[in-house]
Design a protein around this motif. Structure first.
Motif, mmCIF file in Angstrom:
data_model
loop_
_atom_site.group_PDB
_atom_site.id
_atom_site.type_symbol
_atom_site.label_atom_id
_atom_site.label_comp_id
_atom_site.label_asym_id
_atom_site.label_seq_id
_atom_site.Cartn_x
_atom_site.Cartn_y
_atom_site.Cartn_z
ATOM 1 N N UNK A 267 0.904 -1.281 0.075
ATOM 2 C CA UNK A 267 0.062 0.026 -0.005
ATOM 3 C C UNK A 267 0.905 1.252 0.005
ATOM 4 N N UNK A 268 1.865 1.149 0.724
ATOM 5 C CA UNK A 268 2.776 2.352 0.839
ATOM 6 C C UNK A 268 3.569 2.690 -0.408
ATOM 7 N N UNK A 269 3.912 1.441 -1.265
ATOM 8 C CA UNK A 269 4.330 1.445 -2.629
ATOM 9 C C UNK A 269 3.445 2.207 -3.688
ATOM 10 N N UNK A 270 2.245 1.829 -3.452
ATOM 11 C CA UNK A 270 1.194 2.232 -4.441
ATOM 12 C C UNK A 270 1.235 3.861 -4.240
ATOM 13 N N UNK A 271 0.984 4.380 -2.964
ATOM 14 C CA UNK A 271 1.037 5.756 -2.926
ATOM 15 C C UNK A 271 2.337 6.429 -3.328
ATOM 16 N N UNK A 272 3.500 5.929 -3.090
ATOM 17 C CA UNK A 272 4.521 6.493 -3.353
ATOM 18 C C UNK A 272 4.665 6.464 -5.076
ATOM 19 N N UNK A 273 4.068 5.558 -5.812
ATOM 20 C CA UNK A 273 4.131 5.666 -7.160
ATOM 21 C C UNK A 273 3.192 6.692 -7.646
ATOM 22 N N UNK A 274 2.175 6.933 -6.928
ATOM 23 C CA UNK A 274 1.404 8.008 -7.423
ATOM 24 C C UNK A 274 1.971 9.256 -7.134
ATOM 25 N N UNK A 275 2.573 9.604 -6.185
ATOM 26 C CA UNK A 275 3.479 10.672 -5.580
ATOM 27 C C UNK A 275 4.533 10.682 -6.859
ATOM 28 N N UNK A 276 5.236 9.953 -7.443
ATOM 29 C CA UNK A 276 6.116 9.893 -8.144
ATOM 30 C C UNK A 276 5.718 10.336 -9.743
ATOM 31 N N UNK A 277 4.415 10.209 -9.967
ATOM 32 C CA UNK A 277 3.880 10.399 -11.215
ATOM 33 C C UNK A 277 3.712 12.009 -11.655
#
Length: 56
Positions: free
Chosen positions: A45-55
């Motif tokens: 879940x943390x990785x998913x949120x980080x991926x969104x921020x990286x976009x």
């Protein structure tokens, strides 16, 4: 931060699909509150949120 508020924030963070949605959460919650909840999430879940921020 009470448990009910943390649960609400957790659900809101997990439902976010875009950076704009995550950024909107900042208006309603403090950075500290968001980080408390973020660190309670599962690694995936943390990785998913980080991926969104990286976009950005």
């Amino acid at each position: 931060m009470d448990k009910e508020l943390m649960t609400e924030l957790k659900l809101t963070m997990l439902e976010a699909q875009t950076v704009a949605q995550l950024a909107a959460i900042i208006i309603d919650y403090t950075h500290e509150e968001m980080m408390l909840v973020f660190y309670e999430l599962e690694w995936e879940q943390q990785a998913r949120i980080k991926d969104i921020w990286k976009s950005v």
